[in-house]
Design a protein around this motif. Structure first.
Motif, short mmCIF file in Angstrom:
data_model
loop_
_atom_site.label_atom_id
_atom_site.label_comp_id
_atom_site.label_asym_id
_atom_site.label_seq_id
_atom_site.Cartn_x
_atom_site.Cartn_y
_atom_site.Cartn_z
N HIS A 40 0.92 -1.35 -0.07
CA HIS A 40 -0.12 0.00 -0.11
C HIS A 40 0.74 1.16 -0.11
N SER A 41 1.77 1.17 -1.03
CA SER A 41 2.80 2.43 -1.16
C SER A 41 2.98 2.76 -2.28
N ALA A 42 2.95 3.96 -2.65
CA ALA A 42 3.06 4.55 -4.06
C ALA A 42 4.46 4.57 -4.57
N LYS A 43 5.43 4.52 -3.49
CA LYS A 43 6.97 4.81 -4.12
C LYS A 43 7.49 3.78 -3.05
N PRO A 44 9.02 3.25 -3.79
CA PRO A 44 9.90 2.35 -3.08
C PRO A 44 10.03 2.96 -1.69
N LEU A 45 10.39 1.69 -0.88
CA LEU A 45 10.50 1.90 0.50
C LEU A 45 12.34 1.97 0.86
N ASP A 46 12.88 2.93 1.65
CA ASP A 46 14.01 2.80 2.22
C ASP A 46 14.19 1.43 2.91
N PRO A 47 15.67 0.84 2.95
CA PRO A 47 15.90 -0.21 3.52
C PRO A 47 15.21 -0.34 4.97
N TRP A 48 15.09 0.46 5.59
CA TRP A 48 14.88 0.39 7.05
C TRP A 48 13.27 0.25 7.00
N ARG A 49 12.61 1.01 6.26
CA ARG A 49 11.16 0.80 6.17
C ARG A 49 10.83 -0.48 5.60
N TRP A 50 11.38 -0.96 4.57
CA TRP A 50 11.27 -2.33 3.78
C TRP A 50 11.58 -3.21 5.13
#
Length: 185
Positions: A40-50
């Protein structure tokens, strides 16, 4: 509970935490369709959020399998299972290799995982949710014998279209799965 499983076309190889993270982030993070439907994200996530969103594997209640073609090569997706309270579990799958979309991959691997989970696991029920707009997943659940048991109306927000959409709840009981398998034997 985790062991290598095989289907007619695929090997389901158990994943550890690091490999699940690597496969998921490298193949899904820049795939807008998977990110919209799964994260439910419109953009890639940074490594920590991922890492916070996607670490499925702990070997006790969260398990993941790499979906690898029998003839070898890289994984084409990941299938995960999370044990819940009251002898239940949830399932999630993402096929990132578009060459396998529409080729009955999910139904084939889910049969193997469901058989294994009900036969060797500590579960009697699978309860899964799917975005109502994900018609392929809805058909897969129905094809496998899951029953639609509820709808969460306007439960999620699409960050790209800005629309609210429904989430459908599907359930499969161990006893129903066993009856279905016996009927097809």
């Amino acid at each position: 509970m985790l062991q290598r499983l095989e289907t007619e076309r695929f090997v389901l190889r158990p994943l550890g935490r690091v490999e699940a993270y690597r496969i998921g982030r490298s193949n899904w993070n820049h795939d807008q369709e998977i990110m919209r439907n799964l994260i439910h994200s419109a953009k890639p996530l940074d490594p920590w959020r991922w890492l916070k969103k996607m670490v499925w594997v702990n070997g006790k209640t969260k398990f993941s399998y790499a979906i690898v073609p029998r003839d070898g090569g890289e994984p084409i997706g990941i299938h995960g299972m999370t044990l819940q309270k009251h002898r239940s579990a949830t399932l999630v799958v993402a096929i990132h290799d578009r060459a396998y979309w529409g080729k009955q991959v999910v139904a084939e691997i889910r049969r193997a995982i469901i058989d294994h989970a009900f036969e060797h696991g500590v579960i009697d029920r699978l309860c899964c949710t799917v975005n109502a707009r994900n018609i392929a997943s809805v058909f897969n659940y129905k094809k496998l014998g899951f029953r639609h048991v509820g709808t969460l109306h306007q439960a999620h927000y699409d960050p790209v279209s800005k629309e609210l959409f429904d989430t459908l709840i599907f359930e499969l009981l161990k006893s129903d799965w066993q009856k279905q398998r016996m009927a097809h034997a």
